[in-house]
Design an enzyme around this catalytic site. Structure first.
Site, mmCIF file in Angstrom:
data_model
loop_
_atom_site.group_PDB
_atom_site.id
_atom_site.type_symbol
_atom_site.label_atom_id
_atom_site.label_comp_id
_atom_site.label_asym_id
_atom_site.label_seq_id
_atom_site.Cartn_x
_atom_site.Cartn_y
_atom_site.Cartn_z
ATOM 1 N N TYR A 190 -28.579 -38.491 15.823
ATOM 2 C CA TYR A 190 -27.611 -39.096 14.889
ATOM 3 C C TYR A 190 -28.362 -39.671 13.682
ATOM 4 C CZ TYR A 190 -23.155 -41.410 13.742
ATOM 5 O OH TYR A 190 -21.978 -41.809 13.147
ATOM 6 N N TYR A 231 -21.264 -35.022 7.469
ATOM 7 C CA TYR A 231 -21.129 -36.204 8.319
ATOM 8 C C TYR A 231 -19.738 -36.227 8.920
ATOM 9 C CZ TYR A 231 -21.256 -41.069 9.860
ATOM 10 O OH TYR A 231 -21.219 -42.209 10.630
#
Length: 385
Positions: free
Chosen positions: A288, A339
């Site tokens: 992440y 994203y």
């Protein structure tokens, strides 16, 4: 849970820059991703009987009616924000193993038409606690995580060149990827000359702001044998984190070990135990990457290098696709790809293990996916074939 369930379908909408998905609604994006995932798996949409969400989730009754699903047997959502993206696969797997559902779709989506991430806390209600951090100009995630990055630099000698290596690696991986939004080559000089956003983070240390949806379908390992795609086994998925980290994002009241970290250490330990593997068994990692510094700290928390050694580790070329020890974010990640709150990492890990990834890691059999750092819970996922 180990090897009892599998991801059998992946679907996604096209990704666009912030606002580019209009006039579609967020629900429309979610439905399109679910339909695509079902088609990928070879499962009829009405067979879906469970939903797993994070970051607030979606309107289940609307989805059920729109998609023509006759009965829902399971719904669940992880609390917190983007930290739950890897953990929702664990929700789905646990529902299937326990017999609560048979086909569960995990979905994440984002459409930014109103509040931008850089001013996220302006949408929060005024409280004594928010008065504390807003008065310190901590008005968005970038400001919060910049403090952790600066502390890591102070304690361990981490430099901006180390953050740059993460950004440049992501951009290099995005260069030939059709899903990636940012494919223009990026150099170290360009990185260093970029405007600072929240010291020590500059423009290229931040993830993108984008629109889109990703869905993955989980079912039993037995059912997966008869479906269209090569099953990708769920070896482990867990979420949570140390209680100390729960205070981190806003109040920063932590010891140095936790403060200069990604908050993933506890999750990593339980994840490896559940999967029966260790960091040396991981062939490819989707980390992440809302901020470059947090990729470095996750590499430490997941044991790819020692605590404080994340900077020199990435500087050695260890996370690069070509010749790296552990290729990271092979689709460009959230820094250069898109994203979608961590769900592209699940998508890319599945494609790597199917052997169909654009930037395929040769012989990849075990993949790590992480969700967060964010407010608790953070999460992890290990997949295998």
């Amino acid at each position: 849970m180990r090897k009892q369930t599998a991801i059998v379908g992946v679907g996604a909408t096209p990704f666009t820059k912030r606002g580019g998905s209009a006039p579609q609604t967020l629900d429309e994006l979610v439905c399109k991703a679910i339909i695509a995932a079902a088609d990928d798996a070879g499962i009829a949409v009405p067979e879906i009987d469970g939903f797993a969400y994070f970051a607030g989730g979606f309107d289940t009754p609307f989805l059920v009616e729109t998609l023509g699903i006759p009965e829902v047997r399971y719904t669940a959502s992880l609390t917190g924000s983007g930290g739950g993206s890897a953990g929702i696969v664990g929700l789905a797997a646990s529902a299937i193993v326990s017999g609560l559902a048979e086909v569960v779709v995990c979905v994440g989506a984002v459409q930014q038409t109103q509040v931008r991430y850089g001013a996220m806390t302006t949408a929060y209600a005024a409280t004594p606690q928010s008065a504390f951090y807003k008065s310190a100009a901590l008005v968005g995630p970038g400001h919060m995580f910049a403090l952790l990055a600066r502390r890591h630099m102070h304690l361990y000698g981490t430099r901006r060149e180390h953050f740059a290596e993460v950004a440049l690696t992501a951009r290099a991986n995005a260069a030939n990827h059709p899903r990636a939004l940012m494919r223009k080559p990026l150099t170290l000089d360009q990185y260093m000359a970029a405007p600072p956003i929240a010291d020590p983070h500059c423009l290229y240390d931040f993830c993108l702001e984008s629109d889109g949806a990703v869905a993955v379908i989980v079912t039993s390992a037995e059912r997966a044998k008869d479906l269209r795609q090569r099953p990708v086994q769920v070896l482990a998925s867990t979420h949570g984190g140390a209680g100390e980290w729960g205070r981190s994002i806003y109040t920063m009241n932590m010891s140095d070990d936790t403060f200069a970290s990604s908050g993933h250490a506890a999750v990593a330990r339980r994840l490896y135990e559940m999967a029966g593997v260790g960091p040396n068994d991981i062939d490819v990692a989707q980390i992440y990457d809302h901020f470059t510094s947090q990729v470095i700290m996750q590499l430490e928390d997941y044991g790819f290098c020692d605590k404080g050694e994340g900077g020199p580790f990435v500087a050695s070329g260890a996370i690069r696709l070509d010749g790296g020890k552990i290729p990271v974010n092979t689709d460009g990640g959230q820094l250069s790809g898109a994203y979608i709150w961590g769900m592209t990492h699940v998508q890319e890990a599945v494609e790597q293990l199917r052997g169909t990834a654009v930037n395929q890691v040769s012989g990849a059999e075990v993949a790590l996916v992480t969700g967060g750092p964010a407010s608790l819970p953070v999460s992890g996922l290990i997949l295998g074939v």
